[in-house]
Design a protein around this motif. Sequence first.
Motif, PDB file in Angstrom:
ATOM      1  N   LEU A 190       0.789  -1.232   0.000  1.00  0.00           N
ATOM      2  CA  LEU A 190       0.000   0.000   0.000  1.00  0.00           C
ATOM      3  C   LEU A 190       0.824   1.287   0.000  1.00  0.00           C
ATOM      4  O   LEU A 190       0.469   2.241  -0.701  1.00  0.00           O
ATOM      5  CB  LEU A 190      -0.942   0.016   1.216  1.00  0.00           C
ATOM      6  CG  LEU A 190      -2.097  -0.971   1.171  1.00  0.00           C
ATOM      7  CD1 LEU A 190      -2.793  -1.025   2.529  1.00  0.00           C
ATOM      8  CD2 LEU A 190      -3.073  -0.584   0.063  1.00  0.00           C
TER       9      LEU A 190
ATOM     10  N   CYS B 199       0.571   4.334  -2.895  1.00  0.00           N
ATOM     11  CA  CYS B 199       0.039   5.666  -2.600  1.00  0.00           C
ATOM     12  C   CYS B 199       1.132   6.737  -2.566  1.00  0.00           C
ATOM     13  O   CYS B 199       0.948   7.805  -1.980  1.00  0.00           O
ATOM     14  CB  CYS B 199      -0.741   5.634  -1.291  1.00  0.00           C
ATOM     15  SG  CYS B 199      -2.309   4.736  -1.448  1.00  0.00           S
TER      16      CYS B 199
ATOM     17  N   TYR C 146      -6.505  -3.461  -4.944  1.00  0.00           N
ATOM     18  CA  TYR C 146      -6.117  -2.106  -5.359  1.00  0.00           C
ATOM     19  C   TYR C 146      -5.096  -2.132  -6.488  1.00  0.00           C
ATOM     20  O   TYR C 146      -4.053  -2.756  -6.367  1.00  0.00           O
ATOM     21  CB  TYR C 146      -5.530  -1.334  -4.182  1.00  0.00           C
ATOM     22  CG  TYR C 146      -6.530  -1.074  -3.087  1.00  0.00           C
ATOM     23  CD1 TYR C 146      -7.482  -0.063  -3.212  1.00  0.00           C
ATOM     24  CD2 TYR C 146      -6.538  -1.844  -1.931  1.00  0.00           C
ATOM     25  CE1 TYR C 146      -8.409   0.177  -2.207  1.00  0.00           C
ATOM     26  CE2 TYR C 146      -7.463  -1.610  -0.917  1.00  0.00           C
ATOM     27  CZ  TYR C 146      -8.389  -0.605  -1.065  1.00  0.00           C
ATOM     28  OH  TYR C 146      -9.303  -0.372  -0.081  1.00  0.00           O
TER      29      TYR C 146
ATOM     30  N   SER D 171      -4.622   1.074  -7.993  1.00  0.00           N
ATOM     31  CA  SER D 171      -4.177   2.468  -7.875  1.00  0.00           C
ATOM     32  C   SER D 171      -4.537   2.952  -6.479  1.00  0.00           C
ATOM     33  O   SER D 171      -5.341   2.332  -5.774  1.00  0.00           O
ATOM     34  CB  SER D 171      -4.839   3.343  -8.940  1.00  0.00           C
ATOM     35  OG  SER D 171      -6.243   3.352  -8.751  1.00  0.00           O
ATOM     36  N   CYS D 172      -3.929   4.046  -6.107  1.00  0.00           N
ATOM     37  CA  CYS D 172      -4.182   4.599  -4.775  1.00  0.00           C
ATOM     38  C   CYS D 172      -5.562   5.257  -4.767  1.00  0.00           C
ATOM     39  O   CYS D 172      -5.886   6.072  -5.624  1.00  0.00           O
ATOM     40  CB  CYS D 172      -3.098   5.607  -4.411  1.00  0.00           C
ATOM     41  SG  CYS D 172      -3.251   6.157  -2.697  1.00  0.00           S
TER      42      CYS D 172
ATOM     43  N   ALA E  43      -7.581   3.068   0.090  1.00  0.00           N
ATOM     44  CA  ALA E  43      -6.228   2.505   0.197  1.00  0.00           C
ATOM     45  C   ALA E  43      -5.376   3.359   1.130  1.00  0.00           C
ATOM     46  O   ALA E  43      -4.618   2.835   1.951  1.00  0.00           O
ATOM     47  CB  ALA E  43      -5.575   2.402  -1.178  1.00  0.00           C
ATOM     48  N   GLU E  44      -5.519   4.676   1.015  1.00  0.00           N
ATOM     49  CA  GLU E  44      -4.790   5.575   1.916  1.00  0.00           C
ATOM     50  C   GLU E  44      -5.235   5.380   3.357  1.00  0.00           C
ATOM     51  O   GLU E  44      -4.411   5.357   4.272  1.00  0.00           O
ATOM     52  CB  GLU E  44      -4.983   7.026   1.487  1.00  0.00           C
ATOM     53  CG  GLU E  44      -4.225   7.382   0.238  1.00  0.00           C
ATOM     54  CD  GLU E  44      -4.377   8.845  -0.147  1.00  0.00           C
ATOM     55  OE1 GLU E  44      -4.970   9.632   0.629  1.00  0.00           O
ATOM     56  OE2 GLU E  44      -3.889   9.203  -1.224  1.00  0.00           O
TER      57      GLU E  44
ATOM     58  N   SER F 209      -3.817   2.131   4.663  1.00  0.00           N
ATOM     59  CA  SER F 209      -2.393   2.315   4.944  1.00  0.00           C
ATOM     60  C   SER F 209      -2.197   3.025   6.282  1.00  0.00           C
ATOM     61  O   SER F 209      -1.390   2.603   7.115  1.00  0.00           O
ATOM     62  CB  SER F 209      -1.745   3.105   3.808  1.00  0.00           C
ATOM     63  OG  SER F 209      -0.401   3.374   4.095  1.00  0.00           O
TER      64      SER F 209
END
Length: 145
Positions: free
Chosen positions: A65, A69, A113, A115-116, A120-121, A124
């Motif tokens: 992750l 990101c 995922y 892409s970010c 996902a953020e 993380s």
Amino acid sequence: MMLAVLRLQSFRRGVRAALLLGLVAGVPAVAFAPPAAAQSTQGGAPPYEGDLLRLSEILGALHYLRPLCGAGEATRWRDEMQGLVDLEAPSGDRRGQLISAFNNGYDSYKQVYRSCTPSAELASQRYLETGAKLSRDIAARYGSN
């Protein structure tokens, strides 16, 4: 003789706790090598094995992750996992379980995922927080004072 063994075990727990705390708290890991006698005193899985497996899974998730990101940590979490494995020096089955937990953490996010995204953020960030708390708890409960 028994006192020396207990001191070596305490030393090893303290070293592990220091490394674990540094893994997720953002402190660079310091390479400690416990004395050979401390390595030979371990008879099986330590009492914190479940927590260590969870931490391994978190490190795997972060390894996927964080770079996804945009964090400049291409190999940081894999390197931290390698440091943990090197320090623990687990037997074949334990080693496989720790590595499998790391890979499961990585693969579970790689499947979802590409892409970010905001989620996902968020994942993380939550893993950073959870890993830091888990590391502190392990250090507080099993570290030497």
